[in-house]
Design a protein around this motif. Structure first.
Motif, PDB file in Angstrom:
ATOM      1  N   THR A 138       0.824  -1.202   0.000  1.00 19.41           N
ATOM      2  CA  THR A 138       0.000   0.000   0.000  1.00 19.41           C
ATOM      3  C   THR A 138       0.859   1.254   0.000  1.00 19.41           C
ATOM      4  N   ARG A 139       1.881   1.285   0.831  1.00 22.20           N
ATOM      5  CA  ARG A 139       2.753   2.455   0.933  1.00 22.20           C
ATOM      6  C   ARG A 139       3.954   2.357   0.003  1.00 22.20           C
ATOM      7  N   LYS A 140       4.047   1.227  -0.686  1.00 28.50           N
ATOM      8  CA  LYS A 140       5.116   0.990  -1.674  1.00 28.50           C
ATOM      9  C   LYS A 140       6.499   1.200  -1.069  1.00 28.50           C
ATOM     10  N   ARG A 141       6.747   0.419  -0.047  1.00 26.16           N
ATOM     11  CA  ARG A 141       8.073   0.462   0.553  1.00 26.16           C
ATOM     12  C   ARG A 141       8.380  -0.877   1.205  1.00 26.16           C
ATOM     13  N   VAL A 142       9.645  -1.122   1.430  1.00 27.54           N
ATOM     14  CA  VAL A 142      10.107  -2.357   2.045  1.00 27.54           C
ATOM     15  C   VAL A 142      10.925  -1.994   3.286  1.00 27.54           C
ATOM     16  N   ALA A 143      10.520  -2.521   4.443  1.00 29.39           N
ATOM     17  CA  ALA A 143      11.234  -2.269   5.692  1.00 29.39           C
ATOM     18  C   ALA A 143      11.974  -3.538   6.099  1.00 29.39           C
ATOM     19  N   ILE A 144      13.271  -3.392   6.294  1.00 27.41           N
ATOM     20  CA  ILE A 144      14.093  -4.495   6.783  1.00 27.41           C
ATOM     21  C   ILE A 144      14.529  -4.123   8.190  1.00 27.41           C
ATOM     22  N   GLY A 145      13.870  -4.711   9.172  1.00 34.21           N
ATOM     23  CA  GLY A 145      14.109  -4.293  10.548  1.00 34.21           C
ATOM     24  C   GLY A 145      13.613  -2.873  10.724  1.00 34.21           C
ATOM     25  N   ASP A 146      14.492  -1.978  11.147  1.00 39.52           N
ATOM     26  CA  ASP A 146      14.141  -0.569  11.330  1.00 39.52           C
ATOM     27  C   ASP A 146      14.554   0.289  10.140  1.00 39.52           C
ATOM     28  N   GLU A 147      15.089  -0.351   9.117  1.00 35.84           N
ATOM     29  CA  GLU A 147      15.584   0.393   7.956  1.00 35.84           C
ATOM     30  C   GLU A 147      14.645   0.226   6.768  1.00 35.84           C
ATOM     31  N   ILE A 148      14.512   1.301   5.983  1.00 34.87           N
ATOM     32  CA  ILE A 148      13.731   1.269   4.751  1.00 34.87           C
ATOM     33  C   ILE A 148      14.682   1.018   3.591  1.00 34.87           C
ATOM     34  N   ALA A 149      14.411  -0.054   2.855  1.00 39.63           N
ATOM     35  CA  ALA A 149      15.273  -0.388   1.722  1.00 39.63           C
ATOM     36  C   ALA A 149      15.144   0.679   0.644  1.00 39.63           C
ATOM     37  N   ALA A 150      16.284   1.070   0.057  1.00 36.87           N
ATOM     38  CA  ALA A 150      16.300   2.137  -0.959  1.00 36.87           C
ATOM     39  C   ALA A 150      16.018   1.555  -2.340  1.00 36.87           C
ATOM     40  N   LEU A 151      14.769   1.115  -2.546  1.00 33.62           N
ATOM     41  CA  LEU A 151      14.391   0.558  -3.843  1.00 33.62           C
ATOM     42  C   LEU A 151      13.944   1.671  -4.787  1.00 33.62           C
ATOM     43  N   THR A 152      14.282   1.532  -6.049  1.00 35.13           N
ATOM     44  CA  THR A 152      13.763   2.450  -7.055  1.00 35.13           C
ATOM     45  C   THR A 152      12.318   2.064  -7.363  1.00 35.13           C
ATOM     46  N   ARG A 201      17.807  -7.894  -5.401  1.00 38.56           N
ATOM     47  CA  ARG A 201      18.272  -8.773  -4.333  1.00 38.56           C
ATOM     48  C   ARG A 201      19.373  -8.122  -3.500  1.00 38.56           C
ATOM     49  N   SER A 202      20.247  -7.377  -4.150  1.00 31.56           N
ATOM     50  CA  SER A 202      21.346  -6.747  -3.410  1.00 31.56           C
ATOM     51  C   SER A 202      20.828  -5.758  -2.370  1.00 31.56           C
ATOM     52  N   LYS A 203      19.650  -5.177  -2.604  1.00 32.33           N
ATOM     53  CA  LYS A 203      19.076  -4.219  -1.662  1.00 32.33           C
ATOM     54  C   LYS A 203      18.210  -4.890  -0.593  1.00 32.33           C
ATOM     55  N   LEU A 204      17.917  -6.169  -0.784  1.00 35.88           N
ATOM     56  CA  LEU A 204      17.141  -6.900   0.215  1.00 35.88           C
ATOM     57  C   LEU A 204      18.028  -7.511   1.287  1.00 35.88           C
ATOM     58  N   GLY A 205      19.335  -7.409   1.144  1.00 34.84           N
ATOM     59  CA  GLY A 205      20.271  -7.876   2.156  1.00 34.84           C
ATOM     60  C   GLY A 205      20.121  -9.350   2.476  1.00 34.84           C
ATOM     61  N   ASP A 206      19.913  -9.634   3.765  1.00 29.48           N
ATOM     62  CA  ASP A 206      19.809 -11.020   4.206  1.00 29.48           C
ATOM     63  C   ASP A 206      18.555 -11.709   3.699  1.00 29.48           C
ATOM     64  N   TYR A 207      17.649 -10.951   3.115  1.00 24.43           N
ATOM     65  CA  TYR A 207      16.397 -11.524   2.619  1.00 24.43           C
ATOM     66  C   TYR A 207      16.372 -11.609   1.098  1.00 24.43           C
ATOM     67  N   ALA A 208      17.549 -11.615   0.490  1.00 25.31           N
ATOM     68  CA  ALA A 208      17.632 -11.652  -0.970  1.00 25.31           C
ATOM     69  C   ALA A 208      16.962 -12.899  -1.538  1.00 25.31           C
ATOM     70  N   GLU A 209      17.017 -13.988  -0.793  1.00 26.26           N
ATOM     71  CA  GLU A 209      16.512 -15.255  -1.322  1.00 26.26           C
ATOM     72  C   GLU A 209      14.997 -15.386  -1.252  1.00 26.26           C
ATOM     73  N   ILE A 210      14.281 -14.324  -0.808  1.00 20.27           N
ATOM     74  CA  ILE A 210      12.818 -14.431  -0.872  1.00 20.27           C
ATOM     75  C   ILE A 210      12.360 -14.442  -2.323  1.00 20.27           C
ATOM     76  N   ILE A 211      13.217 -13.947  -3.213  1.00 14.77           N
ATOM     77  CA  ILE A 211      12.957 -14.060  -4.651  1.00 14.77           C
ATOM     78  C   ILE A 211      13.824 -15.209  -5.163  1.00 14.77           C
ATOM     79  N   ARG A 212      13.193 -16.328  -5.395  1.00 15.17           N
ATOM     80  CA  ARG A 212      13.920 -17.521  -5.806  1.00 15.17           C
ATOM     81  C   ARG A 212      14.008 -17.606  -7.322  1.00 15.17           C
ATOM     82  N   THR A 213      15.105 -18.140  -7.793  1.00 14.54           N
ATOM     83  CA  THR A 213      15.276 -18.384  -9.226  1.00 14.54           C
ATOM     84  C   THR A 213      14.824 -19.800  -9.543  1.00 14.54           C
TER      85      THR A 213
END
Length: 239
Positions: A138-152, A201-213
């Protein structure tokens, strides 16, 4: 005239009468020794109404090094205690659990044991839990812990497209058709999609693998316990 000497009569000592009426020569009464007080058996603390005692827990704090210095193995000590219990109370059922702790953990052994076995009387240490990743559609953002991922904008659209098709494999061509117009001069090819996914994936950090190939097919998102997807109202996906 013969005078015969009469035998002298031994005068018996007179009994001296005391004020209290007792004789001075009267045998003294033996003083009775004080009776020994028998130690009372400790009373068992009554359990609350509506409950009954069904057993007990004995915490034994003994690390492997301390056991070695005492020339005994933990397994043998456990066996001896269980045998003693069986001998004293044949009806007793026993269960032994070994408390494990990280190597080198500090503190008293018995305290470590009580915490490891979840003794309710011991305050458990606060464990830092991973807050995970929150994908807020809804807000079009991704929060990793307390940080907001800098997605384009494009990277978020790519993530959203795959997330909304949870459990399904999304092909590269389908991604291109969904996110770029047919006449868009910047319309990528399938190889370029791999580059976009790699940057995402590089911006998702430790959660990069939530997008599987999915080899030879595309990409897939499967829900995990540490992944939260927030969305209100109709699907934000334009298709």
């Amino acid at each position: 005239m013969t005078i015969t000497a009469l035998p002298t009569r031994t005068r018996r000592p007179s009994l001296e009468t005391r004020v209290d009426g007792s004789s001075a020569l009267a045998p003294k009464r033996a003083i009775a020794a004080p009776a020994r007080t028998t130690a009372r058996a400790p009373q068992i603390r009554p359990v609350p109404d509506g409950t009954e005692a069904r057993g007990f827990v004995l915490y034994v704090g003994l690390g492997e090094d301390a056991a070695a210095s005492d020339h005994i193995e933990l397994a043998r000590l456990v066996g001896e205690l269980r045998a003693l219990t069986s001998r004293l109370a044949p009806s007793a059922e026993t269960h032994a659990a070994v408390a494990l702790a990280p190597a080198g953990a500090g503190g008293r052994d018995v305290d470590v044991v009580r915490r490891a076995l979840q003794d309710p009387a011991v305050q458990q240490p606060v464990v830092d839990t991973d807050p995970g990743i929150v994908i807020d559609l809804t807000r079009k953002r991704v929060a990793i812990g307390d940080e907001i991922a800098a997605l384009t904008y494009r990277e978020f659209e790519l993530l959203q497209h795959i997330v909304l098709r949870e459990g399904s494999t999304v092909g590269r061509c389908a991604i291109i058709d969904a996110l770029w117009d047919a006449d868009d001069e910047n319309r990528p090819n399938e190889r370029t999609i791999d580059v976009h996914v790699r940057r995402l994936r590089s911006k998702l950090g430790d959660y990069a693998e939530i997008i599987r190939t999915v080899r030879g097919a595309g990409y897939r998102f499967d829900r995990h316990a540490d992944v939260t997807v927030l969305a209100t109202g109709p699907s934000p996906d334009r298709f």
